[in-house]
Design a protein around this motif. Structure first.
Motif, short mmCIF file in Angstrom:
data_model
loop_
_atom_site.label_atom_id
_atom_site.label_comp_id
_atom_site.label_asym_id
_atom_site.label_seq_id
_atom_site.Cartn_x
_atom_site.Cartn_y
_atom_site.Cartn_z
N ALA A 94 13.60 -31.52 43.30
CA ALA A 94 13.44 -29.79 43.18
C ALA A 94 13.94 -28.98 43.30
N SER A 95 13.51 -27.87 42.38
CA SER A 95 14.26 -27.57 42.51
C SER A 95 13.67 -26.13 43.99
N LEU A 96 14.33 -25.10 44.67
CA LEU A 96 13.44 -24.18 46.12
C LEU A 96 13.67 -22.82 46.15
N LEU A 97 12.33 -22.17 45.92
CA LEU A 97 13.62 -20.69 45.60
C LEU A 97 12.53 -19.92 46.28
N ARG A 98 13.43 -19.49 47.03
CA ARG A 98 13.03 -18.24 48.38
C ARG A 98 12.73 -16.60 47.36
N ILE A 99 11.82 -16.18 46.75
CA ILE A 99 11.57 -15.18 45.86
C ILE A 99 11.32 -13.83 46.91
N GLY A 100 11.61 -12.63 46.40
CA GLY A 100 10.32 -11.60 47.52
C GLY A 100 9.91 -10.45 45.61
N VAL A 101 8.78 -9.87 46.38
CA VAL A 101 8.69 -9.70 44.97
C VAL A 101 8.06 -8.41 44.80
N ILE A 102 8.22 -6.82 44.33
CA ILE A 102 7.54 -5.91 44.10
C ILE A 102 6.89 -5.88 43.17
N VAL A 103 5.53 -5.32 43.23
CA VAL A 103 4.36 -5.06 42.57
C VAL A 103 4.36 -3.59 42.28
#
Length: 312
Positions: A171-180
């Motif tokens: 599995a690939s693990l992603l460290r995501i940042g988000v601005i909605v």
């Protein structure tokens, strides 16, 4: 989104419940040393532990409140654990330190470090490192008791792995940042500000409609690239990015998002030997009676009785 795994009894041993036990130990040990018994006034119960305005709160009041709220939960957990311990000794099954270490390591997936995991557990459920380790030990011991007489064939394990390949691939693990943002134009403006040098975390706190992630600077933590609990638009966008790149506006149900791929790493599901061991245990637990039924049966077998009506 943190990869928080619930433990057996995790919602039972709270800090307040531990304090109940501590208070009881203090009171009982005091009586053993010749202090007044339960029928006589107890000076320790009258000790003032807090004040506000003109009102005083005594240790006795605190103990009573804690016992009312958490005493029954705690005594039931203690009885469950002792029943499991007695049965494990009878049938000669054990849980090793290495097994506990492996389970704790699995639980820590999705956290930046071991220290962050334990700090999160302390903050969210009030459990220390030692209490978590003890909880994991008894969970694994119950599993071992429940499956001690259950047989799972190699053919059953092979069939499960063949039918569920998605559970075992790298599995690939992603460290995501988000601005909605509410509109596409607002999201474009967020992109412009970030590309002009503005800090992503600060922009998230100032501009994001997603208040939960905004408080963390837009950080969703480590998530699998197929996590069903993360908006799929986020994951689709993040999978196309290099670390440090942004994408957007990405239209979602909540508005228009700007996505930052903060980091990426691969996560192994373990060696084939480890995978087969996990599947064997999983299939054995599926064949076993419900764990709660096993606990009730063991408590009856070892004559568990709650004598104090207030704790029933």
């Amino acid at each position: 989104m943190r990869n928080i795994k619930l433990l057996w009894g995790l919602t039972v041993i709270l800090s307040a419940a531990v304090l109940v036990l501590g208070l009881l130990v203090i009171r009982l040990s005091g009586r053993e040393q010749g202090l007044p018994d339960a029928a006589a006034p107890d000076p320790e119960a009258e000790r003032v532990v807090a004040k506000i305005g003109g009102r005083e709160f005594t240790l006795g009041v605190l103990e009573e409140q804690l016992m009312d709220k958490h005493g029954a939960e705690l005594i039931n957990q203690l009885l469950d654990r002792e029943a499991v311990r007695l049965e494990s000794e009878r049938i000669a099954v054990k849980v090793t330190r290495e097994e506990v270490d492996r389970e704790l390591k699995r639980m820590q997936q999705g956290y930046d470090s071991e220290e962050q995991f334990y700090e999160s557990m302390k903050t969210q459920v009030g459990m220390s490192k030692e209490e978590i380790r003890e909880d994991v030990y008894y969970k694994l011991l119950l599993d071992a008791v429940a499956t001690s007489s259950i047989k799972v064939s190699g053919a059953e394990v092979d069939a499960y792995i063949k039918e569920h390949p998605e559970e075992f691939h790298m599995a690939s693990l992603l460290r995501i940042g988000v601005i909605v943002n509410k509109t596409a134009d607002q999201a474009k403006r967020t992109l412009e500000l970030f590309r002009s040098g503005k800090d992503f975390a600060q922009l998230a706190k100032e501009r994001s409609l997603d208040t939960a992630s905004a408080a963390e600077g837009g950080d969703l933590g480590w998530v699998e690239d197929n996590d069903p609990f993360i908006p799929q638009e986020y994951l689709k966008a993040a999978r196309t990015l290099k670390v440090g790149d942004v994408a957007g506006p990405v239209e979602t149900d909540g508005g228009f998002a700007v996505i930052l791929l903060k980091d990426k790493k691969d996560q192994s599901k373990g060696s084939m030997e480890e995978i087969r061991a996990r599947v064997t245990k999983q299939l054995a637990l599926q064949k076993a009676p419900p764990l709660q039924d096993i606990l009730q049966s063991l408590r009856k077998k070892y004559d568990a009785v709650i004598l104090d009506p207030a704790l029933k």
